[in-house]
Motif scaffolding. Structure first.
Motif, PDB file in Angstrom:
ATOM      1  N   ILE A 154       0.800  -1.210   0.045  1.00 34.15           N
ATOM      2  CA  ILE A 154       0.158  -0.018  -0.187  1.00 34.15           C
ATOM      3  C   ILE A 154       0.828   1.160   0.088  1.00 34.15           C
ATOM      4  N   ALA A 155       1.925   1.294   0.833  1.00 28.96           N
ATOM      5  CA  ALA A 155       2.853   2.446   0.895  1.00 28.96           C
ATOM      6  C   ALA A 155       3.444   2.579  -0.535  1.00 28.96           C
ATOM      7  N   ARG A 156       3.794   1.646  -1.218  1.00 29.03           N
ATOM      8  CA  ARG A 156       4.320   2.016  -2.726  1.00 29.03           C
ATOM      9  C   ARG A 156       3.335   2.136  -3.561  1.00 29.03           C
ATOM     10  N   GLU A 157       2.036   1.637  -3.613  1.00 27.25           N
ATOM     11  CA  GLU A 157       1.156   1.908  -4.507  1.00 27.25           C
ATOM     12  C   GLU A 157       0.617   3.563  -4.593  1.00 27.25           C
ATOM     13  N   LEU A 158       0.609   3.801  -3.161  1.00 26.53           N
ATOM     14  CA  LEU A 158      -0.123   5.161  -2.997  1.00 26.53           C
ATOM     15  C   LEU A 158       1.094   6.213  -2.516  1.00 26.53           C
ATOM     16  N   GLY A 159       2.490   5.870  -2.600  1.00 31.85           N
ATOM     17  CA  GLY A 159       3.216   7.051  -2.363  1.00 31.85           C
ATOM     18  C   GLY A 159       3.283   7.523  -1.004  1.00 31.85           C
ATOM     19  N   VAL A 160       3.032   6.583   0.122  1.00 38.09           N
ATOM     20  CA  VAL A 160       2.870   7.081   1.383  1.00 38.09           C
ATOM     21  C   VAL A 160       4.181   7.646   1.792  1.00 38.09           C
ATOM     22  N   THR A 161       3.957   8.778   2.379  1.00 40.74           N
ATOM     23  CA  THR A 161       5.383   9.650   2.824  1.00 40.74           C
ATOM     24  C   THR A 161       5.327   9.858   4.506  1.00 40.74           C
ATOM     25  N   HIS A 162       4.373   9.493   5.228  1.00 39.04           N
ATOM     26  CA  HIS A 162       4.533   9.557   6.541  1.00 39.04           C
ATOM     27  C   HIS A 162       3.773   8.274   7.139  1.00 39.04           C
ATOM     28  N   SER A 163       4.012   8.051   8.419  1.00 38.02           N
ATOM     29  CA  SER A 163       3.645   6.613   9.065  1.00 38.02           C
ATOM     30  C   SER A 163       3.591   6.719  10.331  1.00 38.02           C
ATOM     31  N   LEU A 164       2.937   6.190  11.231  1.00 36.13           N
ATOM     32  CA  LEU A 164       2.983   5.960  12.499  1.00 36.13           C
ATOM     33  C   LEU A 164       3.031   4.321  12.941  1.00 36.13           C
ATOM     34  N   PHE A 165       3.992   3.950  13.847  1.00 40.73           N
ATOM     35  CA  PHE A 165       4.122   2.618  14.213  1.00 40.73           C
ATOM     36  C   PHE A 165       4.293   2.576  15.700  1.00 40.73           C
ATOM     37  N   VAL A 166       3.893   1.614  16.107  1.00 43.33           N
ATOM     38  CA  VAL A 166       4.078   1.093  17.514  1.00 43.33           C
ATOM     39  C   VAL A 166       5.323   0.092  17.316  1.00 43.33           C
ATOM     40  N   PRO A 167       6.410  -0.342  18.249  1.00 37.96           N
ATOM     41  CA  PRO A 167       7.333  -0.913  18.001  1.00 37.96           C
ATOM     42  C   PRO A 167       6.971  -2.229  17.638  1.00 37.96           C
ATOM     43  N   THR A 168       5.907  -2.818  18.082  1.00 34.05           N
ATOM     44  CA  THR A 168       5.842  -4.167  17.932  1.00 34.05           C
ATOM     45  C   THR A 168       5.410  -4.411  16.059  1.00 34.05           C
ATOM     46  N   MET A 169       4.489  -3.297  15.765  1.00 35.10           N
ATOM     47  CA  MET A 169       4.510  -3.261  14.114  1.00 35.10           C
ATOM     48  C   MET A 169       5.492  -3.112  13.409  1.00 35.10           C
ATOM     49  N   LEU A 170       6.377  -2.187  13.975  1.00 32.34           N
ATOM     50  CA  LEU A 170       7.697  -2.024  12.944  1.00 32.34           C
ATOM     51  C   LEU A 170       8.531  -3.266  13.118  1.00 32.34           C
TER      52      LEU A 170
END
Length: 90
Positions: A25-41
């Motif tokens: 999704i990040a690649r397809e939409l060109g996501v520039t900013h995101s939020l993660f909790v450590p587990t997800m990262l």
């Protein structure tokens, strides 16, 4: 996505597809900013299909909600050196 348009995207996070889903999704939409909790990262970085090049559009990641394990942060800095990291814990 047009450069002058902003989008807010909320994903349903599926554990078994964690790395693949976000990266695609990040690649397809060109996501520039995101939020993660450590587990997800950590799940993203350790996913067998993880490819850092799919996240080249990311410019900034904010992380928080719990302490960031040193190993995950070091791996993120090594694998994704073009990203600015911002701690938003608490």
């Amino acid at each position: 996505m047009q450069p002058d348009k902003a989008k807010h995207l909320r994903l349903k996070y599926e554990l078994q597809k964690a790395g693949t889903s976000f990266s695609a999704i990040a690649r397809e939409l060109g996501v520039t900013h995101s939020l993660f909790v450590p587990t997800m990262l950590g799940m993203l970085l350790n996913h067998p299909e993880f490819d850092p090049q799919k996240l080249r559009s990311l410019k900034m990641v904010v992380y928080g909600a719990s302490p960031m394990p040193e190993g995950i942060m070091n791996a993120a800095l090594e694998d994704l050196p073009w990203i600015d990291w911002l701690q938003g814990y608490g």
